[in-house]
Structure formats: structure tokens, C-alpha cells
Design an enzyme around this catalytic site. Sequence first.
Site, short mmCIF file in Angstrom:
data_model
loop_
_atom_site.label_atom_id
_atom_site.label_comp_id
_atom_site.label_asym_id
_atom_site.label_seq_id
_atom_site.Cartn_x
_atom_site.Cartn_y
_atom_site.Cartn_z
N SER A 1 0.79 -1.23 0.00
CA SER A 1 0.00 0.00 0.00
C SER A 1 0.82 1.28 0.00
O SER A 1 0.32 2.32 -0.39
CB SER A 1 -0.99 -0.01 1.16
OG SER A 1 -0.31 -0.30 2.36
N HIS B 1 -5.67 -4.00 -2.38
CA HIS B 1 -5.45 -3.01 -3.44
C HIS B 1 -5.46 -3.62 -4.84
O HIS B 1 -5.20 -2.92 -5.81
CB HIS B 1 -4.12 -2.28 -3.22
CG HIS B 1 -4.13 -1.41 -2.01
ND1 HIS B 1 -4.68 -0.15 -2.00
CD2 HIS B 1 -3.65 -1.62 -0.76
CE1 HIS B 1 -4.54 0.38 -0.80
NE2 HIS B 1 -3.93 -0.49 -0.03
N LYS C 1 -12.07 -0.62 -1.26
CA LYS C 1 -11.17 0.14 -2.14
C LYS C 1 -11.75 0.20 -3.55
O LYS C 1 -12.67 0.98 -3.77
CB LYS C 1 -9.77 -0.44 -2.01
CG LYS C 1 -9.24 -0.04 -0.62
CD LYS C 1 -7.99 -0.63 -0.14
CE LYS C 1 -7.71 -0.04 1.24
NZ LYS C 1 -6.93 -0.89 2.10
C1 LIG Z 1 -6.95 -1.05 3.58
C2 LIG Z 1 -6.31 -2.35 3.86
C3 LIG Z 1 -6.84 -3.23 4.80
C4 LIG Z 1 -7.99 -2.85 5.70
O1 LIG Z 1 -9.18 -2.87 5.02
P1 LIG Z 1 -10.42 -2.03 5.61
O2 LIG Z 1 -11.59 -2.58 4.92
O3 LIG Z 1 -10.14 -0.61 5.29
O4 LIG Z 1 -10.44 -2.28 7.09
C5 LIG Z 1 -6.25 -4.47 4.94
N1 LIG Z 1 -5.16 -4.80 4.21
C6 LIG Z 1 -4.60 -3.97 3.32
C7 LIG Z 1 -3.42 -4.41 2.53
C8 LIG Z 1 -5.15 -2.71 3.12
O5 LIG Z 1 -4.59 -1.86 2.27
#
Ligand SMILES: *Cc1c(COP(=O)(O)O)cnc(C)c1O
Length: 391
Positions: A179, A207, A238
Site C-alpha cells: 500500500s 489493493h 477500495k
Molecule cells: C486497507 C487495507 C486493509 C484494511 O481494510 P479495511 O476494509 O479498510 O479495514 C487491509 N489490508 C490492506 C493491505 C489494506 O490496504
Amino acid sequence: MSVDFINQTLKNIDEKGLKRSLRDVSGKQSRRIFVDGKDVLNFCSNNYLGLADDVRLSKAAEDSLKTQGFGSGASRLVCGNLDAHRQLEKKIAQFKGSEDCLVFSTGYMANIGIISSVCTRDDIVFSDRLNHASIVDGIILSRATFTRYPHRDMDVLEKMLKEAQGYKKKLIVTDSVFSMDGDIAPLDKIVSLAKKYNALVMIDEAHSFGVLGKNGKGLAEYFGVEKEIDIQMGTLSKAAGSFGAYCCGTKEMIQFFINKARSFIYTTAMPPSVAAASIKAIEIIQSESRRRCEVLANGDRMRNALKQMGFDILDSCTPIIPVVVKEELVAIEFSKKLFDVGIFVQAIRPPAVPSGTARLRLTVMATHTKEDIDFVVEEFQRIGKELCLIL
Ligand SMILES: *Cc1c(COP(=O)(O)O)cnc(C)c1O
């Protein structure tokens, strides 16, 4: 009891220049947003396909509200297991081509629930050093032996796997797209190491779901290793523009999580309208592949231009593009100057990233126009020169 520790801690954070604060965002989560009242181009969000403000998602949620109301009333295991939840799980399992699926309220909860139920103190977990915090917390909660391998370093991972003796289970866990760096995990190599050393593999497609792979199923599809990954987790928050997370696996595995994952068991089910919006989002991901092409093309355009100017964008190959400026204060200054001309890009500093690698983190969306991208590139060049980062 004295609460001095609160003031003391805040003071320490502030003195180091590391105090985090919230920015006020209003209006829809879109290509342009209002930040602290100012209309700016949004280059910060994970809304890769532009679905967060798509009217079809709102419509699906509205329709659900009319027939199913708002709250879910209880946890799934009590009386909150609603039609919309099972429909969403069927939809995801069908899209991903997996036997079954379980939905969690957030990605954070999915990761802590999955890892802490799969692993115990008799096990060992191998985790990429740049994995998401929720993976780290899941491992800590599991009480398993926690080993971190250098970012994407397969030689070290192999050495660690070879040396790990006397554990009941071995689990390799990795983000699919990292990320903060925008690079990808070498899943093909991870899968073959897992076979060789008899380890389970778990991936977090937060992602990559909706973005990578021929059909947008994620990085496992991109590498053609879907059948070889034991636990496929991803989020709906996302690219899907919604909220929540999934875990795909065998029927037995899903039964296992229903019985063992505490972040699934001891929490209220997601509102049905949220599940309904997610179902719509997956339908759009399936039927509108052009969105995927657009976000990837925007990423290519931005990356190529920034690289050519001499910026350090690490090994980014996704819609997440880091521009490493090293010094924290330079990153903050850069971000401010961008904001002044109407571009919203966050400065990312330690401890979110290793010290000495402060950066701007750009994310492109399918809904950005070529003009948007070119404008950002021009401003990066101008400010980059001003701050003596490029020639
Ligand atoms: C954003 C993210 C999460 C968390 O997901 P949410 O639904 O926002 O709690 C978990 N793992 C990764 C790699 C992320 O980028």
C-alpha cells in the site's frame, strides 16, 4: 488516576513533528473533493474505479433500505444473517471461482480474525516486512512465532522456511499490492516455496481486487495461481467503492472461520444496504472492464512521466505511485505546495514508512482525465525543481 500520560504522549509526538490530524472532507468521494473547504483534485483515495460515488451503488443501497431497513440487528450467528449477506458471499465466490466465501465487516477485522484463528502458539508465520498493520496485528493476536522477511526477498524467505523446525504449521502471508510502495508480491515464487516447504499461503488483495488480473479478480489471477493460494482475503472498501471484506476458500475453511474467527463471531453483521451496494459494485467490475483499463492507463501515464523527470518512484507498477523525497519536512512542504494549486496528495512519513523514505503517495483513479494527470505531472516538475529534488 493521573492522565498525564496522555498529554505527555501527545507532546512527544508533537515535538517529533509526527502529530497526525484529521482533514475535513465534504461532498462526495470523487475525482474532485472538498478538503478543509477547498475544491481540489483528489489523488489520495483508494477509490480506484470511481465506484464510491457511482449512483448505481447508492441506488442499490436505497432499494435495500426500503425493503430491509437499516440495521442488521445482531451478529450473523444470532439473528443477523440476512439474505443480502449470503447473496454477497455467493456473488464473490462465483466471481472469484472459489468454493465458498465469508464476508467480514472490514478488512482489518478479516485479517485479525483469519490469522488468529488459523495460527496458534505452535505455529510460525512468515510475513513480508511491508505487510499491512492489520496482518501484523493478526499475527500478534495469534501468539504464533512471528518472523518478518525483507520486502519481497525470496532468498531470505527460503532460508527462513528451511530453518523453521518443530512448528506445527507454517503460514506465508503477504499483501498482493503493497500500500505504500505500489509494487507487487512475487506470488509465483511464494507459491513454489510454499509447496517446497509445506507452508500455507494467505494473500491480502485489498489493493488488487477489481484492479489486477484479466477479469479484475486480483493478483492471484494476474499470476495464474488462484488454485494454489489457500486463503484469499480482499476488501470491498477500495476498488469496489463500498465497505467490508471477504475471505475466499474451501467450504470447510469457511465453516472453520464461522466457528473460530472472533472478529466474525463477536460483532454485529454489516447493514444489508452495504452488502447490496457491494453486490452492485461486483456486477460493475464484471461488466465494465474499461474502468480497469482506464485506471491502469492513468497509472502508466503518471509513472512514466514522473520517472522520466528523475523522481524516485521505487518499483511501483500499480495505481499506487510513491514519490520518495526522503526528508519528512520536504514531503510536508511538497504536499502543501500541491494543495495550494488544487492537488490533494498526502505526505507519508515514518512510522508508516521506514525512516529516510518519506514520500508523497499518489493514487490514480479511472475517473481522472488525461488533463488531470498532465496537470499533476507539470506541478510535480515545477515543485520538484523548486525544492531541488530534480534537475
Ligand atoms: C486497507 C487495507 C486493509 C484494511 O481494510 P479495511 O476494509 O479498510 O479495514 C487491509 N489490508 C490492506 C493491505 C489494506 O490496504
